[in-house]
Design an enzyme around this catalytic site. Structure first.
Site, PDB file in Angstrom:
ATOM      1  N   CYS A 246       9.771   0.856  -4.423  1.00  0.00           N
ATOM      2  CA  CYS A 246       8.551   0.538  -3.686  1.00  0.00           C
ATOM      3  C   CYS A 246       8.876   0.349  -2.211  1.00  0.00           C
ATOM      4  CB  CYS A 246       7.931  -0.765  -4.191  1.00  0.00           C
ATOM      5  SG  CYS A 246       7.227  -0.662  -5.824  1.00  0.00           S
TER       6      CYS A 246
ATOM      7  N   CYS B 166       6.956  -5.379  -4.786  1.00  0.00           N
ATOM      8  CA  CYS B 166       7.920  -4.920  -5.777  1.00  0.00           C
ATOM      9  C   CYS B 166       8.564  -6.122  -6.472  1.00  0.00           C
ATOM     10  CB  CYS B 166       8.978  -4.071  -5.088  1.00  0.00           C
ATOM     11  SG  CYS B 166      10.113  -3.249  -6.215  1.00  0.00           S
TER      12      CYS B 166
END
Lengths: 368, 290
Positions: B274, B280
């Site tokens: 991410c 994330c």
């Protein structure tokens, strides 16, 4: 797995390394700000004018802090300047009333007050002088500067009187130029007023202005200029105190002024004459002042009904890109992270490569 | 909407609160108010030189500085991450000159200054997103003259941009714009969303958070007020598309976020993570708890 908070420590370490690099070998005595101010005065001048702040001590400090990188030093000055209160604008300075240290004309042999060569590298041989490396022996010269300047004050150059005619473009009063906006003001984004243009050229990068001035002299422009006069010396800054309504002198600053004359062969409305270019900088910066004057004249194409063909004539090209602080920031932004952009480009290229592989015409759909 | 008073000089920091003097802050706030009142319109402002290089977010820096109050909580991200060098530098700056608390948690921030990403976590109406903008003028690469582009905006004469998109499709078979994809704000002004990827464009549409765009060098501020219609340009027969990946984030497993390739060092398979590191992390924890 995450690159957790490593960045902050790495930046601190970078700062420590920078401080060590700046100081260099500890066996060598450290430079003082005074030494820079006195002995690297031309660098100080450049940092003041491109930093847009007349303060020799701060400029010297900026040079020390930036390891002699004058563009970096100028950006330090600009940031400092942003924190200062703007309590008013001075009266326009009058370089005609300059206490000159140097003053020459290249259009006339004899000018009232004479040609004053002053301190300059112009008549030196560009040979490394190893005596300069020896730190002594110049005491007797040190006090020569002062009396010279006193003796030669108040020389206003009247080019009209010199030519004995109206061959030279009549200079407009500087108060005609509206306002006192500088390059940080919003409206300067779309300037076309000459006064404002001159203010932006004055804080422009010397190297850039030198390059574009040179381009116009080499053929990418059509200004054939002569230096009517270039002068360097002290000028009084005056300020009208609003509460009192009187003008008070707040101090002297060093300026270099350059007036160039350019033959203009006439248009339907304008008689042939010498048109003018104008350069003004803090300190002694003759290369900059001449470049500025040449560029100023080149940018006046519209006034003289000249076709704008070359970069030097185009204000939208010259003015924003002349700013060293902006240019340096934007070019060096390429050093920041661009992961998102790289990924975006990658995706685009992948899609285009897939089409390329199938040899598709623009309108065609991808085959499975 | 309430407007907070401008905080005073802070003695123990040695500068004005959030660096800028009150006079400058007032002028920037006036520009912001005008920008909010005319969604997508580029308002000229007196852009001060900040103690960072122009082009490195000085526009966003000035917007944040003029908005910040002691009650705010600030989040700074660069390309989606809180730990990028430029985000750290900006955070350290505001920490020093304002003392406001800093956070990585998108939900906890009242102001989020960002370069080139919009957080994956949905924003709310108590948040302001401050975007750093290198070039506020969507037409600049087509028309260098400011005079001309101002005229185009005044007349709403935006055909040229459609021609540009059309030429992309005609020449390349697709619109090859990966980021800074032009948007129409509230059916009126054409604006640059700043260099966010096309993936983030839909997040601007009808967003509950106020988005303020600051372009320091170009001396322009513009805004997208909360709950404003924002449309990415498209044609009836060629719709706007965003980036998408077949892969998932190799850390949190997400399949609905903007991903970045990470180098493997050897010639192994390509892995993705991410771009929004906070999202994330929080996403990965949520999975663990499940």
């Amino acid at each position: 797995m995450y690159l957790k908070n490593s960045g902050e420590d790495a930046i601190k370490a970078s700062h420590r390394l920078l401080a060590a690099k700046r100081r260099g070998d500890l066996q060598v005595p450290e430079l003082s700000v005074d030494q820079i101010e006195q002995q690297m005065s031309l660098a100080v001048d450049r940092v003041m004018v491109e930093g847009g702040l007349y303060d020799r001590t701060l400029a010297a400090l900026a040079i020390k802090q930036s390891q002699g990188d004058v563009v970096e030093a100028a950006s330090l000055m600009r940031a400092t300047r942003a924190t200062l209160e703007r309590f008013g604008a001075s009266e326009p300075v009058d370089p005609g009333r300059m206490t000159v240290q140097r003053r020459i004309s290249t259009t006339h042999k004899d000018i009232p007050g004479g040609q004053i060569l002053g301190p300059t590298y112009d008549y030196t041989h560009r040979l490394l002088d190893f005596d300069t490396a020896v730190p002594e022996g110049l005491e007797d010269v040190a006090d020569e500067l002062a009396p010279l300047s006193e003796a030669s004050s108040d020389l206003s150059l009247d080019v009209h009187a010199l030519t004995g005619s109206d061959f030279v473009e009549v200079e407009r009063d500087e108060r005609d130029f509206s306002g006192d906006a500088d390059h940080t003001d919003a409206k300067s984004r779309r300037s076309s007023d000459r006064g404002e243009r001159l203010r932006r050229l004055a804080s422009g990068d010397e190297g850039f202005l030198l390059g574009v001035a040179y381009s116009s002299m080499r053929g990418y422009g059509n200004t054939k200029g002569l230096v009517g006069e270039i002068r360097y010396g002290d000028v009084m800054v005056e300020f009208t105190v609003p509460e009192l309504g009187i003008v008070v002198g707040v101090g002297d600053i060093e300026l270099t002024e350059c007036q160039t004359l350019h033959p203009f062969f006439g248009s339907r409305d304008k008689a042939p004459e010498f048109s003018r270019g104008y350069g003004l900088t803090f300190g002694q910066a003759e290369r900059k002042a001449i470049s500025m004057a040449v560029v100023d004249r080149a940018l006046r194409g519209e006034e003289f009904e000249e076709e704008v063909k070359y970069p030097v004539q185009d204000e939208a090209f010259v003015l924003p890109h002349a700013d060293s602080v902006s240019s340096s920031g934007v070019v060096q932004v390429l050093k920041l992270a661009h992961y998102v952009h790289f990924q975006g480009h990658l995706q685009e290229l992948e899609a285009l490569r897939a089409r390329h592989k199938q040899n598709l015409a623009p309108g065609e759909e991808m085959k499975e | 909407m309430t407007i907070d008073p401008i905080p005073p000089f802070v003695e123990d920091v040695g500068t004005n609160f959030a660096y800028l003097d009150p006079q400058t802050k007032r002028s920037i706030r006036r520009a912001i108010l005008k920008a909010v009142a005319i969604p997508g319109y580029q308002v000229p402002f007196d852009s001060r030189e900040m103690p960072m290089p122009p082009g490195w977010g000085t526009g966003g820096l000035q917007v944040t500085a003029s908005l910040l109050t002691p009650d705010d909580t600030l989040k700074v991200i660069d390309q989606g991450t809180d730990d990028a060098t430029n985000a750290i530098t900006i955070r350290a700056f505001f920490s020093k000159v304002s003392g406001v608390p800093m956070t990585e948690r998108t939900e906890s921030a009242t102001i989020i200054q960002t370069r080139h990403r919009i957080p994956e976590t949905p924003l709310n109406e108590n948040q302001i997103l401050v975007l750093q903008v290198p070039q506020p003028e969507p037409f600049r690469r087509l028309i260098p003259s400011e005079k001309e582009t101002r005229k185009i905006h005044a007349l709403g004469n935006y055909g040229l941009m459609s021609v540009m998109l059309y030429e992309n499709i005609a020449r390349l078979g697709r619109v090859a714009i990966a980021y800074d994809y032009p948007v129409r704000v509230h059916d009126r002004y054409l604006a640059s969303p700043s260099p966010i990827p096309t993936f983030d464009n839909p997040k601007l549409d009808n967003s509950p958070a106020l988005a303020i765009f600051g372009a320091g060098r170009e001396k322009r501020i513009y805004a997208i007020p909360p709950f404003t219609k924002v449309r990415s340009l498209e044609f009836d027969d060629y719709t706007f598309t965003t980036q998408s990946w077949e892969a998932r984030c190799s850390l949190c497993g997400s399949s609905h976020t903007y991903l970045e390739q990470i180098g493997q060092g050897d010639k192994g398979s390509t892995r993705y993570v991410c771009s929004d590191t906070y999202y994330c992390k929080s996403h990965a924890h949520a999975d663990e708890q499940r």
